[in-house]
Design a protein around this motif. Structure first.
Motif, mmCIF file in Angstrom:
data_model
loop_
_atom_site.group_PDB
_atom_site.id
_atom_site.type_symbol
_atom_site.label_atom_id
_atom_site.label_comp_id
_atom_site.label_asym_id
_atom_site.label_seq_id
_atom_site.Cartn_x
_atom_site.Cartn_y
_atom_site.Cartn_z
ATOM 1 N N VAL A 105 0.846 -1.194 0.000
ATOM 2 C CA VAL A 105 0.000 0.000 0.000
ATOM 3 C C VAL A 105 0.882 1.245 0.000
ATOM 4 C CG1 VAL A 105 -1.893 1.192 1.161
ATOM 5 C CG2 VAL A 105 -1.722 -1.292 1.321
ATOM 6 N N ALA A 106 1.918 1.218 0.841
ATOM 7 C CA ALA A 106 2.814 2.384 0.928
ATOM 8 C C ALA A 106 3.470 2.660 -0.422
ATOM 9 C CB ALA A 106 3.871 2.138 2.003
ATOM 10 N N LEU A 107 3.983 1.615 -1.078
ATOM 11 C CA LEU A 107 4.731 1.814 -2.326
ATOM 12 C C LEU A 107 3.829 2.236 -3.476
ATOM 13 C CD1 LEU A 107 7.288 1.553 -4.087
ATOM 14 C CD2 LEU A 107 6.730 -0.865 -4.392
ATOM 15 N N PHE A 108 2.752 1.485 -3.685
ATOM 16 C CA PHE A 108 1.953 1.687 -4.890
ATOM 17 C C PHE A 108 0.906 2.802 -4.768
ATOM 18 C CE2 PHE A 108 2.890 -3.014 -5.806
ATOM 19 C CZ PHE A 108 3.982 -2.682 -6.593
ATOM 20 N N VAL A 109 0.532 3.134 -3.549
ATOM 21 C CA VAL A 109 -0.561 4.105 -3.399
ATOM 22 C C VAL A 109 -0.094 5.421 -2.773
ATOM 23 C CG1 VAL A 109 -2.874 4.466 -2.424
ATOM 24 C CG2 VAL A 109 -2.181 2.176 -3.161
ATOM 25 N N ILE A 110 0.731 5.342 -1.735
ATOM 26 C CA ILE A 110 0.963 6.517 -0.895
ATOM 27 C C ILE A 110 2.298 7.218 -1.150
ATOM 28 C CG2 ILE A 110 1.164 7.296 1.521
ATOM 29 C CD1 ILE A 110 -1.646 6.376 0.876
ATOM 30 N N ALA A 111 3.378 6.458 -1.372
ATOM 31 C CA ALA A 111 4.739 6.999 -1.281
ATOM 32 C C ALA A 111 4.978 8.257 -2.120
ATOM 33 C CB ALA A 111 5.746 5.911 -1.658
ATOM 34 N N GLU A 112 4.762 8.157 -3.410
ATOM 35 C CA GLU A 112 5.139 9.274 -4.285
ATOM 36 C C GLU A 112 4.235 10.499 -4.090
ATOM 37 O OE1 GLU A 112 6.160 7.618 -8.293
ATOM 38 O OE2 GLU A 112 6.065 5.759 -7.147
ATOM 39 N N PRO A 113 2.903 10.325 -4.051
ATOM 40 C CA PRO A 113 2.075 11.513 -3.821
ATOM 41 C C PRO A 113 2.356 12.196 -2.492
ATOM 42 C CG PRO A 113 0.731 9.680 -4.577
ATOM 43 C CD PRO A 113 2.087 9.131 -4.307
ATOM 44 N N ILE A 114 2.577 11.398 -1.435
ATOM 45 C CA ILE A 114 2.774 12.021 -0.115
ATOM 46 C C ILE A 114 4.087 12.805 -0.102
ATOM 47 C CG2 ILE A 114 4.051 10.226 1.178
ATOM 48 C CD1 ILE A 114 1.081 11.361 2.818
ATOM 49 N N LYS A 115 5.061 12.332 -0.856
ATOM 50 C CA LYS A 115 6.322 13.074 -0.949
ATOM 51 C C LYS A 115 6.096 14.414 -1.654
ATOM 52 C CE LYS A 115 10.540 14.383 -1.246
ATOM 53 N NZ LYS A 115 11.090 15.080 -0.094
ATOM 54 N N ARG A 116 5.264 14.392 -2.701
ATOM 55 C CA ARG A 116 5.032 15.630 -3.453
ATOM 56 C C ARG A 116 4.215 16.642 -2.645
ATOM 57 N NH1 ARG A 116 3.769 11.698 -7.663
ATOM 58 N NH2 ARG A 116 5.575 11.493 -9.011
#
Lengths: 83, 591
Positions: free
Chosen positions: B90-101
């Motif tokens: 869930v962290a990798l495919f859903v959350i990681a990149e958007p939350i960083k941006r």
């Protein structure tokens, strides 16, 4: 479709695939392994090399997560600067 | 039980922890601004950050709790390994990149990126504090469990030592030193556990000198005047496993029979280890307590094949029950583990330590590799402890260090030191997340206190000291609970409070700030109320008998996520639809 959108689509596809695998494992553990307290199938069933599906499925979900993560990182490698 | 202390073990332990603290002081001198303190200037490399993810995530629950649970109940502990690792998907495919941006320092920054709402920041900061506190309890309990066999000190002393060390780390340096502590710990934890597993495979399985007879009952009674073992005062000569060792040549947890009547297997391969175990029988110990407070452990032989199936522990016993309501605890906990990881504030803030979204993605992949490798090892470690005659039946959290002790004081010292650093690494991350919520979100943004960069850092350091003191108190209070069990609660609360808001913010354009505030409030309060009203709390925290707890519980099962996560989503959708006119729509730049 731009590169970021393609990457997001791939991520959601891989996420859906893992959800299906994880969900199947959990549902088989809950509903397909025991009947009246006795192990009758599901995770108790033999898989290979004398190992049960419980052991193979558990390790498979852990190793499978890493393989999917690697595949995603490989496909998305060109999208280097997304900030 | 009373543990013999070892000078070598103490020396290695003190040297290890001292080195970590010196490193922390040295690195801390580099971070003076808020950007440095909360997010290490966003300059941590993706590989270091990935291993630091492992150091942050592989907490006392993973190392001490899971090993203990597998050693006591078999496969049920491994279910935590599977669920904890699956959560990273869930962290990798859903959350990681958007939350960083979207974010800057904290979870509240990310959730509030579109709205600039004080109310949303307030709720997000409170959720961060509550979840971090829930997650802190098992870490501190784990610390107490570690110092008992290592230093011969009582539980409270271990809790206080971790509290002091972590407060020093966080108050002096923040994210820079926390990252390096977690990197070192993550690397060592995976490496040393690999060594222990290699030694276990080399040793294989063997029978005790004499089969344990069915009447080999062990008793313990805690009275106002002291602890009685087998009716006599507890002493170094009269411990819970003294008679077992004298009569049968083993302590708690041993092989009862091996395939083909063998007495010993010799070295085994990684797959053969489980094949042989499944075909063996194991002496486990059934615990019962009578009304006079006498706890009795009776030997019960079980097949290895049965111990490699779910449902042997009180937490997951419903799996073997045909009633649907009995299975809901299992389904709900597996859902919470899957959804909780990507909702943990101390994990999410690590995404702000790398420079861009691509680094966030790559560090997550590295993290999954390191964390997955460790979780594969947990089943070997747990079964190794279950069959090595080293279990302390009064405390499952001590299992991993006691297993290491069977390979000598040196390895025991190293494992204990790493385990202690494990607690330090995770608690540092949790306290930093909490301190960020207090200083950056509450004091600066919600209460609009006039804090400059240095003022925020100063406020965060004061908050970290207060959180450290609170964590010590809770760690002493919850001494007897299995740390994996406690972490399960934290995952339930995190998934219920944060996940609906995070996912809908990313994927549903009509999400409003009112919807997020309502969903987080409802998810947080509903999951907390459910946990407090559950049979598990009544039995394991308040001390009621299992039968009384089941009668008094206000909810039909103990793990709330299967109800409270959908409730959070539903609340967000309904409130957002009702408040469309109040929120100006902005494009989803993060996506």
């Amino acid at each position: 479709m731009n590169r970021r959108a393609r990457t997001r689509t791939l991520a959601l596809l891989l996420f859906t695939l893992y959800c299906v695998l994880y969900g199947t494992f959990v549902l088989v553990a809950a509903f397909g392994t025991f009947h009246e307290g006795k192990a009758t199938g599901g995770l108790a069933r033999g898989a290979f090399a004398g190992l049960s599906w419980g052991v193979v499925g558990g390790f498979g979900l852990i190793v499978g997560a890493f393989l999917l993560a690697l595949a995603y990182a490989f496909v998305a490698r060109d999208e280097e600067t997304g900030s | 039980m009373i543990y013999e202390t070892s000078t070598l073990a103490i020396a290695v332990f003190v040297a290890f922890v001292t080195a970590v603290l010196i490193l922390s002081f040295w690195l801390g001198s580099r971070a003076k601004s808020a950007g440095g303190y909360f997010a290490a200037h966003g300059q941590v490399g993706w590989f270091v950050n990935g291993i630091a993810f492992a150091g942050d995530y592989l907490s006392a629950a993973s190392f001490l709790g899971i090993c203990g649970m597998i050693a006591f109940f078999g496969y049920d502990g491994f279910l935590y390994s599977i669920g904890f690792l699956a959560g990273w998907i869930v962290a990798l495919f859903v959350i990681a990149e958007p939350i960083k941006r979207m974010g800057k320092y904290t979870l509240a920054d990310a959730l509030n990126a579109r709205f600039q709402s004080r109310g949303l920041k307030l709720v997000a900061a409170i959720a961060t504090l509550v979840i971090s506190l829930f997650y802190l309890i098992p870490q501190m309990v784990g610390a107490g469990a570690l110092v008992k066999p290592l230093l011969g000190l009582p539980h409270w002393a271990g809790v206080a030592m971790v509290g002091a060390a972590v407060t020093v780390i966080v108050a002096t340096a923040g994210m820079v030193s926390t990252t390096w502590v977690q990197f070192i710990k993550g690397t060592l934890l995976v490496a040393v556990c690999t060594v222990v597993v290699a030694l276990l495979l080399e040793r294989g399985f063997s029978l005790p000198t004499k089969p344990i007879s069915s009447d080999a009952i062990q008793t313990l009674q805690v009275t106002p005047s002291g602890t009685l073992v087998h009716g006599q005062p507890l002493s170094k000569e009269n411990q819970l496993d003294s008679r077992l060792r004298a009569e049968f040549g083993t302590g708690f947890g041993s092989i009862a029979s091996l395939p083909d009547g063998a007495r010993s297997t010799g070295p085994l391969g990684p797959l053969a280890y489980f094949k042989v175990f499944a075909a063996s029988t194991v002496t486990t110990w059934k615990k019962s307590t009578d009304p006079n407070g006498v706890t009795t452990w009776s030997p019960v032989e079980r097949t290895g094949a049965d111990l490699l199936l779910p449902g042997a522990s009180p937490t997951f016993k419903g799996v073997r029950d045909d009633r649907l309501v009995a299975k809901l605890d299992f389904l709900s906990l597996m859902l919470a583990l899957f959804l909780g990881t990507a909702s943990l504030p101390h994990i999410l803030i690590r995404y702000y330590t790398v420079k861009d979204a691509a680094s966030a993605r790559k560090s997550t992949v590295v993290g999954i590799g390191a964390i997955g490798a460790f979780y594969v090892l947990t089943l070997y470690l747990g079964i190794g402890a279950m069959t090595s005659g080293v279990l302390d039946p009064t405390d499952s959290n001590m299992t991993a260090p006691l297993l290491a002790k069977t390979f000598g004081d040196g390895l025991f010292a190293v494992i204990s030191a790493i385990a202690f650093t494990t607690v330090l690494g995770t608690v540092s991350g949790l306290i930093l997340a909490g301190a960020g919520a207090v200083a950056h979100d509450l004091m600066r943004d919600v209460f609009r206190m006039n804090l400059d960069d240095r003022g925020q850092v100063r406020a965060a350091k004061i908050a970290s000291v207060a959180l450290g003191i609170g964590a010590v108190g809770l760690g002493i209070l919850f001494e007897k609970l299995n740390v994996s069990f406690l972490v399960g609660w934290a995952f339930n609360v995190a998934a219920s409070a944060n996940l609906p808001a995070l996912v809908m913010l990313l994927f549903w354009r009509r999400t409003t700030k009112e919807g997020i505030i309502a969903a987080m409030s409802v998810g947080l309060l509903a999951s907390l109320a459910w946990v407090l009203a559950s049979a598990d709390t009544l039995e394991k925290v308040l001390g009621y008998s299992a039968a009384d707890a089941a009668t008094m519980a206000l909810v039909p099962f103990s793990q709330p996520a299967i109800v409270t996560v959908p409730l959070g989503f539903l609340t967000l959708v309904v409130v957002s639809l009702c408040t469309q006119s109040t929120t100006r729509k902005k494009p989803h730049a993060a996506l």
